[in-house]
Design a protein around this motif. Structure first.
Motif, short mmCIF file in Angstrom:
data_model
loop_
_atom_site.label_atom_id
_atom_site.label_comp_id
_atom_site.label_asym_id
_atom_site.label_seq_id
_atom_site.Cartn_x
_atom_site.Cartn_y
_atom_site.Cartn_z
N ASP A 142 -11.34 9.58 -13.53
CA ASP A 142 -12.42 8.61 -13.72
C ASP A 142 -11.88 7.22 -14.04
O ASP A 142 -12.39 6.22 -13.52
CB ASP A 142 -13.34 9.09 -14.85
N ALA A 143 -10.86 7.15 -14.91
CA ALA A 143 -10.32 5.85 -15.28
C ALA A 143 -9.66 5.15 -14.09
O ALA A 143 -9.86 3.94 -13.86
CB ALA A 143 -9.31 6.02 -16.43
N TRP A 144 -8.89 5.90 -13.30
CA TRP A 144 -8.25 5.30 -12.13
C TRP A 144 -9.30 4.90 -11.10
O TRP A 144 -9.17 3.85 -10.45
CB TRP A 144 -7.27 6.30 -11.53
N TRP A 145 -10.32 5.70 -10.94
CA TRP A 145 -11.40 5.40 -9.99
C TRP A 145 -12.10 4.10 -10.38
O TRP A 145 -12.34 3.23 -9.52
CB TRP A 145 -12.38 6.56 -9.97
N ALA A 146 -12.43 3.94 -11.66
CA ALA A 146 -13.11 2.73 -12.11
C ALA A 146 -12.23 1.50 -11.89
O ALA A 146 -12.72 0.45 -11.44
CB ALA A 146 -13.48 2.87 -13.59
N ASP A 154 -16.41 -1.06 -4.49
CA ASP A 154 -16.85 0.33 -4.68
C ASP A 154 -16.45 1.23 -3.51
O ASP A 154 -15.95 2.33 -3.69
CB ASP A 154 -18.36 0.38 -4.88
N ALA A 155 -16.68 0.77 -2.27
CA ALA A 155 -16.42 1.60 -1.10
C ALA A 155 -14.93 1.88 -0.94
O ALA A 155 -14.51 3.04 -0.82
CB ALA A 155 -16.99 0.97 0.15
N ASP A 156 -14.13 0.84 -0.93
CA ASP A 156 -12.69 1.01 -0.73
C ASP A 156 -12.04 1.72 -1.93
O ASP A 156 -11.12 2.53 -1.75
CB ASP A 156 -12.02 -0.34 -0.50
N GLY A 157 -12.51 1.43 -3.13
CA GLY A 157 -11.97 2.12 -4.30
C GLY A 157 -12.28 3.60 -4.28
O GLY A 157 -11.44 4.44 -4.66
N LEU A 161 -9.76 6.93 -4.01
CA LEU A 161 -9.83 8.11 -4.86
C LEU A 161 -9.90 9.38 -4.03
O LEU A 161 -9.25 10.39 -4.36
CB LEU A 161 -11.05 8.01 -5.77
N ILE A 162 -10.67 9.37 -2.95
CA ILE A 162 -10.79 10.56 -2.11
C ILE A 162 -9.44 10.92 -1.49
O ILE A 162 -9.07 12.10 -1.39
CB ILE A 162 -11.86 10.34 -1.03
N THR A 182 0.37 7.40 -14.53
CA THR A 182 1.45 6.42 -14.44
C THR A 182 1.03 5.22 -13.59
O THR A 182 1.29 4.07 -13.94
CB THR A 182 2.70 7.07 -13.85
N ALA A 183 0.39 5.48 -12.46
CA ALA A 183 -0.05 4.39 -11.59
C ALA A 183 -1.11 3.54 -12.27
O ALA A 183 -1.14 2.31 -12.08
CB ALA A 183 -0.58 4.96 -10.28
N LEU A 184 -1.97 4.15 -13.07
CA LEU A 184 -3.01 3.39 -13.77
C LEU A 184 -2.40 2.42 -14.76
O LEU A 184 -2.78 1.24 -14.83
CB LEU A 184 -3.96 4.35 -14.47
#
Length: 276
Positions: A142-146, A154-157, A161-162, A182-184
């Protein structure tokens, strides 16, 4: 518990018989046929058709299958505790059996190809809700997605995630979560960066923990040895190879001298073989 009941029943007498249940079984046991060597399938088979929601209905309950199976007939094996779905002889889905009629169990992985084309359907998807409840979709996701949606839209993010969720098909779940964490922290909000970090954890899983694994463990526990304000950099493959102490390359540098000789030969006979 059941073994204790069996032992107690061996001492029981039926009516006025002179021998106990255990005594009669001792006489009968040598006459019994041996157990079969092949496993005996105890489940019940079904052949439902996959509906447009990529689900099959078995005993009034719905279970998801990969989206590519929509409109096709699947083979289902219903056991006492689980349900297995086959495409031919290949297992394509496995779910815990539902005991309540009218209930639904869906796997988020089965819908990723569809969601990649329609990322706006992911936030309210029932599959995402069940993935969160089961712990497969973690707070790190969830944190990386946000953060990815804030950086790319929103669309590209969501598409990024997918793509990360698809990595769970090839890498252990814990390693992908470690790569996300780590990436976050490094601000690397692309699927490629997560894949690189996840593979680092996967490569070091059998060879012992290195400083990368230690960073992830301290991150997940909330105890950052590097300090609150410091952000770790995503390590490069070149740095990783240097730390592995690869021996120096002593081979001579390549040369094109032999090809220069061919050029000189062509200058001596420039028109040889040419048409008049």
């Amino acid at each position: 518990m059941a073994d204790a009941w069996d032992e107690a029943d061996d001492a029981r007498r039926i009516g006025s018989r002179a021998r106990t249940v255990g005594g009669h079984f001792a006489t009968e046991q040598p006459l019994l046929a041996p157990l079969p060597t092949e496993p005996f399938e105890t489940g019940r088979g079904f052949t439902p058709r996959v509906d447009r929601y990529a689900q099959v209905t078995v005993r009034m309950s719905k279970y998801s299958v990969p989206a590519r199976m929509v409109g096709r007939q699947a083979r289902v094996l219903l056991n006492a505790s689980d349900l297995v779905v086959f495409d031919g002889r290949t297992e394509i889905a496995r779910h815990e059996r539902l005991m309540t009629k009218g209930s639904t169990r869906v796997d988020l992985d089965h819908y990723l190809e569809v969601l990649l084309r329609k990322p706006g359907a992911l936030p309210g998807a029932k599959a995402l809700e069940q993935a969160r409840a089961s712990g497969r979709f973690t707070p790190v996701h969830d944190a990386w997605w946000a953060a990815a949606c804030k950086a790319h839209g929103d669309a590209d993010g969501t598409r990024a995630l997918i793509e990360v969720l698809m990595m769970h098909r090839h890498l252990p779940h814990d390693h992908v979560v470690a790569g996300l964490a780590t990436a976050l922290l490094a601000g690397a909000l692309t699927a490629d960066a997560v894949a690189l970090e996840a593979r680092k954890y996967n490569d070091t899983a059998d060879g012992g923990a290195d400083d990368t694994t230690a960073d992830h463990q301290s991150l997940m526990s909330g105890d950052r040895a590097r300090g609150e304000g410091e952000i770790p950099a995503v390590r490069s493959l070149t740095e990783r190879r240097l730390r592995a102490h690869i021996p120096a390359d002593t081979r001579p540098l390549p040369s094109v001298e032999k090809y220069d000789q061919l050029l000189a030969h062509r200058r001596d006979t420039p028109n040889e073989g040419a048409a008049p």
